[in-house]
Design a protein around this motif. Structure first.
Motif, PDB file in Angstrom:
ATOM      1  N   LEU A  27      -4.469  -9.610  -0.705  1.00 40.46           N
ATOM      2  CA  LEU A  27      -3.075  -9.296  -1.018  1.00 40.46           C
ATOM      3  C   LEU A  27      -2.534  -8.182  -0.137  1.00 40.46           C
ATOM      4  O   LEU A  27      -1.390  -7.760  -0.278  1.00 40.46           O
ATOM      5  CB  LEU A  27      -2.923  -8.907  -2.494  1.00 40.46           C
ATOM      6  N   THR A  28      -3.351  -7.696   0.760  1.00 42.13           N
ATOM      7  CA  THR A  28      -2.871  -6.673   1.685  1.00 42.13           C
ATOM      8  C   THR A  28      -2.188  -7.313   2.887  1.00 42.13           C
ATOM      9  O   THR A  28      -1.623  -6.607   3.718  1.00 42.13           O
ATOM     10  CB  THR A  28      -4.027  -5.792   2.187  1.00 42.13           C
ATOM     11  N   GLU A  29      -2.250  -8.637   2.995  1.00 49.37           N
ATOM     12  CA  GLU A  29      -1.574  -9.317   4.109  1.00 49.37           C
ATOM     13  C   GLU A  29      -0.066  -9.296   3.865  1.00 49.37           C
ATOM     14  O   GLU A  29       0.395  -9.525   2.757  1.00 49.37           O
ATOM     15  CB  GLU A  29      -2.052 -10.776   4.221  1.00 49.37           C
ATOM     16  N   ASN A  30       0.688  -9.022   4.899  1.00 49.67           N
ATOM     17  CA  ASN A  30       2.140  -8.992   4.731  1.00 49.67           C
ATOM     18  C   ASN A  30       2.837 -10.185   5.365  1.00 49.67           C
ATOM     19  O   ASN A  30       4.044 -10.185   5.533  1.00 49.67           O
ATOM     20  CB  ASN A  30       2.712  -7.678   5.271  1.00 49.67           C
TER      21      ASN A  30
ATOM     22  N   ILE B  35       1.985  -3.838  -3.813  1.00 48.64           N
ATOM     23  CA  ILE B  35       1.252  -5.051  -3.449  1.00 48.64           C
ATOM     24  C   ILE B  35       2.193  -6.251  -3.338  1.00 48.64           C
ATOM     25  O   ILE B  35       2.123  -7.016  -2.387  1.00 48.64           O
ATOM     26  CB  ILE B  35       0.122  -5.343  -4.472  1.00 48.64           C
ATOM     27  N   ILE B  39       6.221  -7.563   0.784  1.00 51.84           N
ATOM     28  CA  ILE B  39       6.455  -8.885   1.354  1.00 51.84           C
ATOM     29  C   ILE B  39       7.870  -9.361   0.991  1.00 51.84           C
ATOM     30  O   ILE B  39       8.536 -10.042   1.773  1.00 51.84           O
ATOM     31  CB  ILE B  39       5.318  -9.839   0.890  1.00 51.84           C
ATOM     32  N   ASN B  42      10.148  -7.343   3.383  1.00 56.15           N
ATOM     33  CA  ASN B  42      10.109  -7.938   4.724  1.00 56.15           C
ATOM     34  C   ASN B  42      10.940  -9.211   4.793  1.00 56.15           C
ATOM     35  O   ASN B  42      11.674  -9.447   5.749  1.00 56.15           O
ATOM     36  CB  ASN B  42       8.663  -8.249   5.134  1.00 56.15           C
ATOM     37  N   LYS B  72      -3.943  -1.606   6.576  1.00 54.33           N
ATOM     38  CA  LYS B  72      -3.111  -2.613   5.910  1.00 54.33           C
ATOM     39  C   LYS B  72      -2.478  -2.061   4.639  1.00 54.33           C
ATOM     40  O   LYS B  72      -1.286  -2.263   4.387  1.00 54.33           O
ATOM     41  CB  LYS B  72      -3.940  -3.861   5.598  1.00 54.33           C
ATOM     42  N   THR B  73      -3.273  -1.371   3.826  1.00 48.99           N
ATOM     43  CA  THR B  73      -2.694  -0.839   2.589  1.00 48.99           C
ATOM     44  C   THR B  73      -1.764   0.351   2.890  1.00 48.99           C
ATOM     45  O   THR B  73      -0.785   0.562   2.182  1.00 48.99           O
ATOM     46  CB  THR B  73      -3.782  -0.431   1.569  1.00 48.99           C
ATOM     47  N   GLN B  76       1.475  -1.257   3.671  1.00 45.73           N
ATOM     48  CA  GLN B  76       2.180  -1.689   2.457  1.00 45.73           C
ATOM     49  C   GLN B  76       2.872  -0.498   1.786  1.00 45.73           C
ATOM     50  O   GLN B  76       4.037  -0.591   1.384  1.00 45.73           O
ATOM     51  CB  GLN B  76       1.184  -2.323   1.470  1.00 45.73           C
ATOM     52  N   MET B 374      -9.672  -3.777  -5.431  1.00 51.63           N
ATOM     53  CA  MET B 374      -9.051  -3.694  -4.099  1.00 51.63           C
ATOM     54  C   MET B 374      -9.351  -2.388  -3.389  1.00 51.63           C
ATOM     55  O   MET B 374      -9.186  -2.293  -2.185  1.00 51.63           O
ATOM     56  CB  MET B 374      -7.537  -3.838  -4.204  1.00 51.63           C
TER      57      MET B 374
END
Ligand code: SF4
Lengths: 168, 427
Positions: A27-30, B35, B39, B42, B72-73, B76, B374
């Motif tokens: 879930l860290t993929e954007n 989390i 997205i 974006n 990556k985190t 986010q 995670m």
């Protein structure tokens, strides 16, 4: 509107959850595309291999009850979408997963248990979907399904964002 | 015909009936975490729609992985942080002020009786404890919520869950909800609201009511809900004292959200808890529940006390009923994550943190932590965790790991015993 139908993938279990469809660690993929390799990675199903040719070629998933339960992650829908799967046919769905499918302009089709049983018995390699007539077609047989008219409009509009932006 | 609380909230927020049994509601609070929101942000930016409907109705927190564990985190977190700044979202909680969303936002007084609440997180149902309609949604629903302040739902059905009797010593809201999920199964409440009523609920603290509502989703429910009463008003008082002349007035006002006596329910369920014993899960589904005593002796590697289910003050205090003055069994790793900075600070001032440390626990910052595997507290394949969280799905706390869900008291007993056990023998 998306294309619906094609090669089938049968997942013979109730209560397949979204953690199994796409584990939390991804879930860290954007970007949706980055999810592609991880579809169904943690699925608990005897003999199932997420890397198999059958899983990779699939365009339609058929499963049992309460498909997509658990986490609200829309990643579970996107990982199907980026793998070319725009239809899930099941006896029933978890609410959030079902809504996420329609919100992305994809199809979550509920069929009665007898029809699902027939499909599992025959395991047709190809499954067709006629949205306008509300028909699932496989092995020369037809199965009727109904959609909430709002859900149908979401599919036609290409999803909830496009629909809501126009209307609200 | 009478209405349920949820039907009243739906009527008060109705925006549109777009077809079928769907309705579009106006949303009072849109909550965001790092989390599922980046997205959405974006995507809105790519579409040239980087707007928010009302910055004061949007609340955001970095909670799932904090401090960030990798690029990556960190990205986010940065996307959410930059977005909150760009849109002047005042209620944004970052390092030092952040905690688990479903514990933090209620603490800030953001949730009120009669509200509609959405979040890109399935345990949003927690907030129904305040007499609100609160539902987990996906990222597209979240995007539309951020942009337009609306969300679609099907007309709700309600399952009335009456909880009566007297909670025995060592038995908690967690045991009650596990027992109810066992009865309903993971799909028994799909597309329905679980309305918790009865003398036991009336006596529960807001914290325990949140534990109850938190796991409604594990039975498939859209939301859990408790009727707002004096307990609710007392909890919210610091935030509503200018709105009402007295607590009594607030309690009286809240009554307008109560379900009518002739409201119609899809199903009614009664649980007498007087003979209930501590419950634990044994499989990969939250409805696979048995008495703790039946799993007596099941070896564990880790104990986790925390999460939006059981990481609040009350939970830490209860765990310490067993842990205080005792030590974690050899070979067992104990981890406690106070759910919010307030919980952490209060636990410090009450000496709770010191007691956890003395018992051999690792105390983390407020975060979701091991709950979803995670960031920290991830299990190795074959390892077993006694956990106060809400999900035991395959791989949830780490690939190949097994999670047994239970109350803080049962988790504390497991820590001391080194295996699952009936916690009551330590009281
Ligand atoms: S504590 Fe666990 S269940 Fe709660 S919001 Fe965080 S990850 Fe989700």
């Amino acid at each position: 509107m998306k294309h619906f139908g094609g090669a089938s993938l049968f997942l013979d279990r109730h209560d397949i959850n979204t953690d199994e469809i796409i584990p939390a660690k991804y879930l860290t993929e954007n970007s949706k595309l980055d999810l592609k390799p991880y579809m169904l990675e943690d699925l608990r199903l005897e003999g199932f291999d997420p890397a198999s040719a059958e899983a990779r070629a699939a365009r339609v998933i058929v499963s049992r009850q309460n498909f997509g339960c658990g986490s609200s992650r829309e990643h579970a829908v996107w990982v199907f979408e980026v793998n070319g799967i725009n239809v899930v046919i099941a006896e029933s769905f978890a609410r959030i997963f079902r809504q996420n499918m329609f919100n992305c302009g994809m199809l979550a089709i509920e069929l009665p248990s007898a029809d699902i049983a027939t499909l599992f018995a025959a395991r047709p390699a190809e499954i067709g979907v006629d949205l306008e007539q509300g028909l699932v077609k496989a092995d020369g047989r037809e199965f009727f399904f109904t959609l909430n008219s709002f859900d149908r409009d979401l599919v036609r509009a290409g999803g909830w964002l496009a629909y809501a932006d126009r209307k609200y | 015909m009478g209405q349920t609380i949820t039907e009243k909230i739906f009527a008060a927020h109705h925006r549109d009936s777009p077809g079928g049994d769907s309705v579009v509601l106006d949303i009072d609070v849109v909550m965001c975490h790092e989390i599922t929101t980046p997205i959405a942000i974006n995507d809105l930016m790519e579409r040239g729609m980087d707007r928010v409907f009302d910055p004061d109705k949007i609340k955001a927190v970095i909670d799932h992985v904090t401090p960030s564990k990798d690029s990556k985190t960190a990205t986010q977190a940065k996307i959410l942080r930059d977005w909150a700044r760009r849109h002047a979202i005042r209620d944004f909680f970052d390092i030092g002020a952040n905690g688990v969303c479903h514990a933090l936002f209620p603490e800030k007084g953001f949730i009120r009786p009669g509200y509609t609440v959405i979040m890109g997180d399935s345990h949003t149902c927690t907030h129904g404890a305040f007499g609100a309609f609160a539902a987990g949604v996906g990222t597209t629903d979240l995007e539309v919520g951020i942009l337009k302040g609306v969300c679609s739902f099907r007309l709700p059905q309600t399952i009335k869950v009456t909880i009566k009797g007297e909670l025995p010593t060592g038995v908690y809201a967690k045991d009650v909800i596990l027992r109810l999920i066992k009865e309903l199964t993971v799909k028994g409440a799909t597309d329905a609201i679980m309305e918790f009523v009865g003398p036991v609920v009336d006596r529960l603290s807001m914290e325990s009511r949140m534990t109850l509502c938190n796991m409604a989703i594990e039975a498939g429910a859209t939301c859990g809900v408790c009727l707002p009463d004096r307990v609710t008003a007392q909890y919210l008082w610091p935030f509503i004292d200018e709105q009402y002349d007295s607590l009594d007035q607030a309690v009286a006002d809240f009554k307008r959200w109560h379900s009518d006596p002739d409201a119609v329910y899809a199903r009614e369920l009664t649980l007498d808890v007087s003979s209930l014993v501590p419950q634990v899960t044994y499989g990969y589904k939250p409805d696979e529940v048995m008495d703790a005593a039946e799993l007596e002796g099941t070896r564990i590697d880790q104990v986790y006390i925390g999460s939006c289910t059981n990481g609040r003050l009350e939970d830490l205090r209860e765990a310490l009923r067993i842990l205080a003055g005792r030590s974690v069994a050899p070979g067992v790793r104990g981890i406690v994550s106070p759910a919010t900075p307030h919980v952490y600070a209060q636990a410090l001032s009450e000496g709770l943190i010191q007691q956890f440390v003395a018992a051999g626990f690792c105390v983390t910052n407020p975060t979701c932590g091991a709950c979803l595997g995670m960031s920290n507290g991830v299990l190795a394949p074959g390892e077993v965790c006694a956990s106060t969280t809400n999900r035991n799905f395959n791989g949830r706390m780490g690939k190949g790991g097994m999670v047994h869900l239970m109350s803080p008291l049962s988790a504390a007993a497991a820590a001391v015993a080194g295996c699952i056990t009936d916690p009551r023998k330590y009281l």
